[in-house]
Design an enzyme around this catalytic site. Structure first.
Site, PDB file in Angstrom:
ATOM      1  N   GLU A 153       0.822  -1.212   0.000  1.00  0.00           N
ATOM      2  CA  GLU A 153       0.000   0.000   0.000  1.00  0.00           C
ATOM      3  C   GLU A 153       0.857   1.264   0.000  1.00  0.00           C
ATOM      4  O   GLU A 153       1.507   1.562   1.009  1.00  0.00           O
ATOM      5  CB  GLU A 153      -0.908   0.009   1.242  1.00  0.00           C
ATOM      6  CG  GLU A 153      -1.790   1.235   1.328  1.00  0.00           C
ATOM      7  CD  GLU A 153      -2.758   1.196   2.511  1.00  0.00           C
ATOM      8  OE1 GLU A 153      -2.535   0.408   3.456  1.00  0.00           O
ATOM      9  OE2 GLU A 153      -3.731   1.960   2.487  1.00  0.00           O
ATOM     10  N   GLU A 159       2.886  10.177   5.841  1.00  0.00           N
ATOM     11  CA  GLU A 159       3.116   8.879   6.502  1.00  0.00           C
ATOM     12  C   GLU A 159       4.391   8.195   6.029  1.00  0.00           C
ATOM     13  O   GLU A 159       4.965   7.390   6.750  1.00  0.00           O
ATOM     14  CB  GLU A 159       1.907   7.957   6.302  1.00  0.00           C
ATOM     15  CG  GLU A 159       0.663   8.520   6.968  1.00  0.00           C
ATOM     16  CD  GLU A 159      -0.485   7.519   7.021  1.00  0.00           C
ATOM     17  OE1 GLU A 159      -0.252   6.319   7.168  1.00  0.00           O
ATOM     18  OE2 GLU A 159      -1.644   7.975   6.907  1.00  0.00           O
ATOM     19  N   HIS A 189      -5.305   8.241   0.683  1.00  0.00           N
ATOM     20  CA  HIS A 189      -3.927   8.624   0.345  1.00  0.00           C
ATOM     21  C   HIS A 189      -3.872   9.195  -1.070  1.00  0.00           C
ATOM     22  O   HIS A 189      -3.165  10.172  -1.341  1.00  0.00           O
ATOM     23  CB  HIS A 189      -2.991   7.417   0.455  1.00  0.00           C
ATOM     24  CG  HIS A 189      -2.934   6.823   1.826  1.00  0.00           C
ATOM     25  ND1 HIS A 189      -2.520   7.534   2.927  1.00  0.00           N
ATOM     26  CD2 HIS A 189      -3.236   5.587   2.278  1.00  0.00           C
ATOM     27  CE1 HIS A 189      -2.574   6.747   3.998  1.00  0.00           C
ATOM     28  NE2 HIS A 189      -3.006   5.567   3.627  1.00  0.00           N
ATOM     29  N   HIS A 212      -9.036   0.521  -0.565  1.00  0.00           N
ATOM     30  CA  HIS A 212      -9.611   1.168   0.615  1.00  0.00           C
ATOM     31  C   HIS A 212     -10.447   2.325   0.084  1.00  0.00           C
ATOM     32  O   HIS A 212      -9.906   3.312  -0.423  1.00  0.00           O
ATOM     33  CB  HIS A 212      -8.511   1.657   1.569  1.00  0.00           C
ATOM     34  CG  HIS A 212      -7.908   0.546   2.369  1.00  0.00           C
ATOM     35  ND1 HIS A 212      -6.667   0.636   2.975  1.00  0.00           N
ATOM     36  CD2 HIS A 212      -8.398  -0.691   2.693  1.00  0.00           C
ATOM     37  CE1 HIS A 212      -6.427  -0.500   3.624  1.00  0.00           C
ATOM     38  NE2 HIS A 212      -7.450  -1.320   3.457  1.00  0.00           N
ATOM     39  N   GLU A 247     -12.076   1.197   4.998  1.00  0.00           N
ATOM     40  CA  GLU A 247     -11.070   1.644   5.969  1.00  0.00           C
ATOM     41  C   GLU A 247     -11.325   3.133   6.170  1.00  0.00           C
ATOM     42  O   GLU A 247     -10.720   3.998   5.530  1.00  0.00           O
ATOM     43  CB  GLU A 247      -9.641   1.398   5.482  1.00  0.00           C
ATOM     44  CG  GLU A 247      -8.644   1.672   6.619  1.00  0.00           C
ATOM     45  CD  GLU A 247      -7.211   1.659   6.176  1.00  0.00           C
ATOM     46  OE1 GLU A 247      -6.481   0.752   6.602  1.00  0.00           O
ATOM     47  OE2 GLU A 247      -6.812   2.552   5.405  1.00  0.00           O
TER      48      GLU A 247
HETATM   49  C1  LER Z   1      -3.368   1.529   6.284  1.00  0.00           C
HETATM   50  O1  LER Z   1      -4.216   0.833   5.426  1.00  0.00           O
HETATM   51  C2  LER Z   1      -3.321   2.947   5.966  1.00  0.00           C
HETATM   52  O2  LER Z   1      -3.991   3.408   5.093  1.00  0.00           O
HETATM   53  C3  LER Z   1      -2.411   3.799   6.722  1.00  0.00           C
HETATM   54  O3  LER Z   1      -2.784   5.130   6.616  1.00  0.00           O
HETATM   55  C4  LER Z   1      -2.301   3.390   8.161  1.00  0.00           C
HETATM   56  O4  LER Z   1      -2.664   4.414   8.997  1.00  0.00           O
HETATM   57 MN    MN Z   2      -5.312   2.190   3.825  1.00  0.00          MN
END
Ligand code: LER
Ligand code: MN
Length: 267
Positions: A153, A159, A189, A212, A247
């Site tokens: 991912e 992050e 993201h 997600h 998620e």
């Molecule tokens: C995990 O799937 C994710 O998207 C990250 O941002 C964990 O915080």
């Molecule tokens: Mn994620």
């Protein structure tokens, strides 16, 4: 496309973007009540729940296990696959492989998200990417032994500073020859990193393994400013058959988030 909902039983992730927090058995019951096809589980570690307990819950509620998260290795133990210490990298890989074994025995792939870490201090980005490639390759080998893929991912820039965009993830996996690894596209993201969500998904079509499905504010789609129509059209066009997984933050509350999520993915 199939629906999944996140269940999290990790104290350190109690404010994380997961719908049902707390004992996993309660989450399975909620997922079944709402009518999801599957659950995506975030556990405190490979020994937090037994394989048999998870299989019994899945059977009893007629739910698949879509994926198993590995992020507890980071949030609980501070482990990452790109730690400057070789000992810590080995511990991270061991944690990941044990989670892959647990998921694999249940037919579920494991996710490498926050366990990828980032380059910090004296460690160059190139060095961290070499370590990431080595860790993913070895983890993918463990997954392949179970006949499941590994899910990698890309995360947004706040992050990780390793790989933020879908196309860069695809190029990385291909250039480094990392086998049996598919990409997990997280729309939250992607909203930060991609100029065009639908185009980014189309460009990685052969390696797209999991989604997600979250709005720009990480709530159920419909709560933020993402336009889901081109995203869903792209997924249909590329014949994506995997999961759209919730998620997302449990807002305004977990049940409402679950309901709004399911409404957002209805054709
Ligand atoms: C995990 O799937 C994710 O998207 C990250 O941002 C964990 O915080
Ligand atoms: Mn994620």
């Amino acid at each position: 496309m199939k629906s999944a909902v996140t269940l999290c039983h990790v104290a350190e992730a109690a404010t994380g973007p997961f719908v049902f927090h707390g004992p996993i058995a309660d989450g399975f019951a909620k997922a079944a009540t709402h009518g999801f096809d599957a659950v995506e589980v975030f556990l405190a570690g490979p020994d937090a729940y037994s394989e048999n307990d998870l299989r019994d819950l899945a059977d009893r509620h007629q739910l698949a296990i879509a994926a198993v998260g590995t992020g507890a290795g980071m949030v609980k133990h501070g482990l990452t696959l790109t730690d400057p210490s070789a000992t810590r990298r080995a511990e991270a890989l061991d944690f990941v492989k044990r989670m892959i074994d647990l998921g694999g025995r249940l037919g579920a792939p494991a996710i490498i998200g926050s366990m990828q870490g980032k380059s910090t201090g004296a460690v160059s980005r190139d060095q961290a990417l070499d370590w990431l490639a080595a860790g993913l390759s070895e983890a993918a080998g463990t997954a392949a032994n179970h006949g499941v893929p590994l899910l990698y991912e890309p995360l947004n820039r706040y992050e990780t500073n390793l790989i933020n965009r879908q196309a860069d993830a695809l190029a990385f996996l291909e250039q480094r020859g990392i086998p049996s690894t598919l990409i997990l596209a997280d729309l939250f993201h992607m909203n930060i990193e991609e100029p065009d969500l639908a185009a980014a998904l189309r460009a990685i079509a052969p390696r797209l393994g999991h989604v997600h499905f979250a709005d720009s504010n990480r709530e159920a789609v419909g709560h933020g400013h993402t336009d889901p129509a081109p995203v869903l059209a792209a997924l249909r066009d590329i014949r994506y058959r995997g999961y759209l997984s919730a998620e997302i933050l449990p807002l305004p509350d977990a049940d409402a988030a679950a309901r709004d999520f399911l409404a957002s993915i209805k054709p």
